[in-house]
Design an enzyme around this catalytic site. Sequence first.
Site, PDB file in Angstrom:
ATOM      1  N   HIS A  15     -13.998  -8.705  -9.130  1.00 33.49           N
ATOM      2  CA  HIS A  15     -14.000  -7.287  -8.772  1.00 33.49           C
ATOM      3  C   HIS A  15     -15.203  -6.562  -9.369  1.00 33.49           C
ATOM      4  O   HIS A  15     -15.683  -6.903 -10.458  1.00 33.49           O
ATOM      5  CB  HIS A  15     -12.723  -6.606  -9.274  1.00 33.49           C
ATOM      6  N   CYS A  31     -17.568  -6.780  -4.553  1.00 36.32           N
ATOM      7  CA  CYS A  31     -17.614  -5.662  -3.607  1.00 36.32           C
ATOM      8  C   CYS A  31     -18.822  -4.773  -3.871  1.00 36.32           C
ATOM      9  O   CYS A  31     -19.306  -4.660  -4.997  1.00 36.32           O
ATOM     10  CB  CYS A  31     -16.347  -4.823  -3.707  1.00 36.32           C
TER      11      CYS A  31
END
Length: 239
Positions: free
Chosen positions: A123, A217
Amino acid sequence: MNKHLRNFISLVLVAVMAVSGYKIVTTLLDYKKASDTYTEIRENYSPEAEEGFMEDDLKNINPDYRLWLFVENTNINYPVVSYGNNDYYLYRDFLGEDSKSGTLFMDYRNNFETDESTVIYGHNMKNKTMFNNLELFKEKDFWNSDSLIHIYRGDYEYIYEPFSIFVAKPEFDYVKVDFDGENDFNEYMNQVRASSTYWNEDATPKYKDKILTLSTCSYEFDDARTVLEAKLIDKIPIQ
């Protein structure tokens, strides 16, 4: 505006503030829990631990453990796991407990020892943990700092040199673990080079070189991904 309407609006505003406050507090608590968990793991089991690298202990804590990842000049210094899919560890920490931070995980299709390309996901956390620091490689000065990547697995340390940083569009299938011959490899490399923000000519891989892909991301557009690609340049015994 009558009194009843004013009171109703006030109640709505108070409710909104209460919910927002609750979400902020729970997020901060989740961040702290994740930070404490990984700090303890680093201090006791990582290659920098006082007692040395405790890989067998990491496997005992979590049989899904596969390797340790460290990126120079960043705070990326974590255990990496693998499971039967690429969803399980998105919101579970290394201990298997619920966590917004998740765990760094290797693509479920990967066999680290044999695959031409190892893909690791994490993440991009707002508190700058997990794979957030991959964003640093988008800065020219940092890219030019020649920060190497280290993987510790078994009796060896694997050292990788970055050759590309780019933001992947959704249509680019950059998460390959093997290539269907030299033409497929060259086509992939051409796509990476065309997408790159920065490219390290000296580290350009050749067919059959081992490649490491770190993915997180990104927010330049919908479904964007920040991708750091690196080539294996050395494999040395862990002392």
